[in-house]
Design a protein around this motif. Structure first.
Motif, PDB file in Angstrom:
ATOM      1  N   ASP A  55       0.433  -1.091   0.468  1.00 32.45           N
ATOM      2  CA  ASP A  55       0.048   0.195  -0.109  1.00 32.45           C
ATOM      3  C   ASP A  55       0.449   1.381   0.344  1.00 32.45           C
ATOM      4  O   ASP A  55       2.356   1.507   0.728  1.00 32.45           O
ATOM      5  CB  ASP A  55      -0.779  -0.064   1.009  1.00 32.45           C
ATOM      6  N   ARG A  93      -6.985   6.970  -2.264  1.00 27.54           N
ATOM      7  CA  ARG A  93      -6.815   6.058  -1.632  1.00 27.54           C
ATOM      8  C   ARG A  93      -7.375   7.071  -0.043  1.00 27.54           C
ATOM      9  O   ARG A  93      -7.372   7.886   0.707  1.00 27.54           O
ATOM     10  CB  ARG A  93      -5.611   5.639  -1.335  1.00 27.54           C
ATOM     11  N   LYS A 205      -8.148  -4.448   1.778  1.00 26.53           N
ATOM     12  CA  LYS A 205      -7.983  -4.142   0.337  1.00 26.53           C
ATOM     13  C   LYS A 205      -8.950  -4.241   0.008  1.00 26.53           C
ATOM     14  O   LYS A 205      -9.094  -2.964  -1.228  1.00 26.53           O
ATOM     15  CB  LYS A 205      -6.534  -4.463  -0.514  1.00 26.53           C
ATOM     16  N   PRO A 206      -9.809  -4.818  -0.253  1.00 32.03           N
ATOM     17  CA  PRO A 206     -11.038  -4.424  -0.714  1.00 32.03           C
ATOM     18  C   PRO A 206     -12.199  -3.885  -0.938  1.00 32.03           C
ATOM     19  O   PRO A 206     -12.033  -3.298  -1.528  1.00 32.03           O
ATOM     20  CB  PRO A 206     -10.844  -6.224  -1.273  1.00 32.03           C
ATOM     21  N   ASN A 209     -11.041  -0.414  -1.298  1.00 34.07           N
ATOM     22  CA  ASN A 209     -10.541  -0.120  -2.716  1.00 34.07           C
ATOM     23  C   ASN A 209     -12.594   0.002  -3.013  1.00 34.07           C
ATOM     24  O   ASN A 209     -12.617   1.267  -3.957  1.00 34.07           O
ATOM     25  CB  ASN A 209      -9.871  -1.299  -3.587  1.00 34.07           C
ATOM     26  N   SER A 212     -13.008   3.278  -1.583  1.00 30.78           N
ATOM     27  CA  SER A 212     -12.333   4.703  -2.025  1.00 30.78           C
ATOM     28  C   SER A 212     -12.696   4.999  -3.295  1.00 30.78           C
ATOM     29  O   SER A 212     -13.248   6.268  -3.288  1.00 30.78           O
ATOM     30  CB  SER A 212     -10.707   4.005  -1.871  1.00 30.78           C
ATOM     31  N   SER A 213     -13.308   3.975  -3.499  1.00 30.85           N
ATOM     32  CA  SER A 213     -14.245   3.866  -5.130  1.00 30.85           C
ATOM     33  C   SER A 213     -15.923   4.901  -5.309  1.00 30.85           C
ATOM     34  O   SER A 213     -16.011   5.884  -5.568  1.00 30.85           O
ATOM     35  CB  SER A 213     -14.356   2.961  -5.917  1.00 30.85           C
TER      36      SER A 213
END
Length: 226
Positions: A55, A93, A205-206, A209, A212-213
């Motif tokens: 990261d 992020r 992390k998923p 992600n 963040s999206s």
């Protein structure tokens, strides 16, 4: 200097501090505090280096041992823990990491502690439309084994402008979106503690992600970033 593990002497100091939480005792044991503080900072930096392998981390913040007692009923001057946060780099992020070392109360945490008003509304609007991707991530067996359930403060009913009978109301009414993993003292003192932390952070992390999206786009999926 990097430290690869937490030692018993750190727990011994924190236990003594908890029993003698006053300025006189602390002044007499300032050398011991400095020694243990530097060792734990070395461990935090070791965790940082591991995090950087998967990261982008902008900053490591090591929190002070001194408590802010101005608005607290608890007037003890010192915390009984060492703690740090790791800030992800870049506006694209979102989310962050937290690590606390304390006898009987050591844990790591990730997620979104107190989203700003605009971010909170954006998240709720997303959940109003669809939680399929979120549920797929947080209900994954490997994820749940490490992180358990989504935690955080929530409203007793629906937020203003949302339907209390919405099928996704359990997510919409949340005000915080965090995951916590606790560790026993034995686990903290083990030689693979840093590895356990790092593997746990990799698993988040998923979730990062996805969030963040959501937080960098509008409801049409158009980027909000310049």
């Amino acid at each position: 200097m990097l430290e690869t593990n937490i030692t018993k002497s750190t727990f011994q100091f924190l236990n003594s501090l908890k029993k003698n939480n006053n300025r006189e005792w602390f002044a007499e044991h300032k050398t011991g505090f400095s020694t243990e503080s530097e060792k734990v900072k070395g461990f935090f930096n070791y965790v940082l280096e591991k995090l950087k392998s998967h990261d982008e981390i902008e900053r490591l913040k090591v929190f002070r041992i001194y408590r802010d007692v101005r608005f607290s009923k608890n007037k003890t001057p010192y915390k009984s823990n060492f703690s740090a946060s790791f800030t992800r780099a870049g506006s694209h992020r979102r989310g962050g990491y937290y690590l606390q070392i304390e006898p009987g109360n050591s844990f790591i945490a990730t997620g979104f502690w107190n989203p700003e008003k605009e971010d909170l509304l954006r998240i709720r609007k997303e959940w109003e439309i669809d939680v399929t991707e979120l549920v797929a991530i947080i209900e994954n067996d490997a994820f749940k084994k490490v992180w358990g359930a989504l935690e955080g403060e929530e409203l007793k009913t629906a937020p203003k402008g949302f339907d209390k009978d919405d099928p996704n109301i359990e997510f919409i009414r949340k005000k915080q979106f965090i995951f916590i993993r606790k560790f026993t003292d034995k686990e903290v003192l083990s030689i693979d503690f840093a590895a356990q932390i790092d593997e746990s952070f990799k698993l988040i992390k998923p979730y990062f992600n996805l969030m963040s999206s959501i937080l960098t786009t509008n409801l049409n999926g158009e980027s909000l970033l310049d």
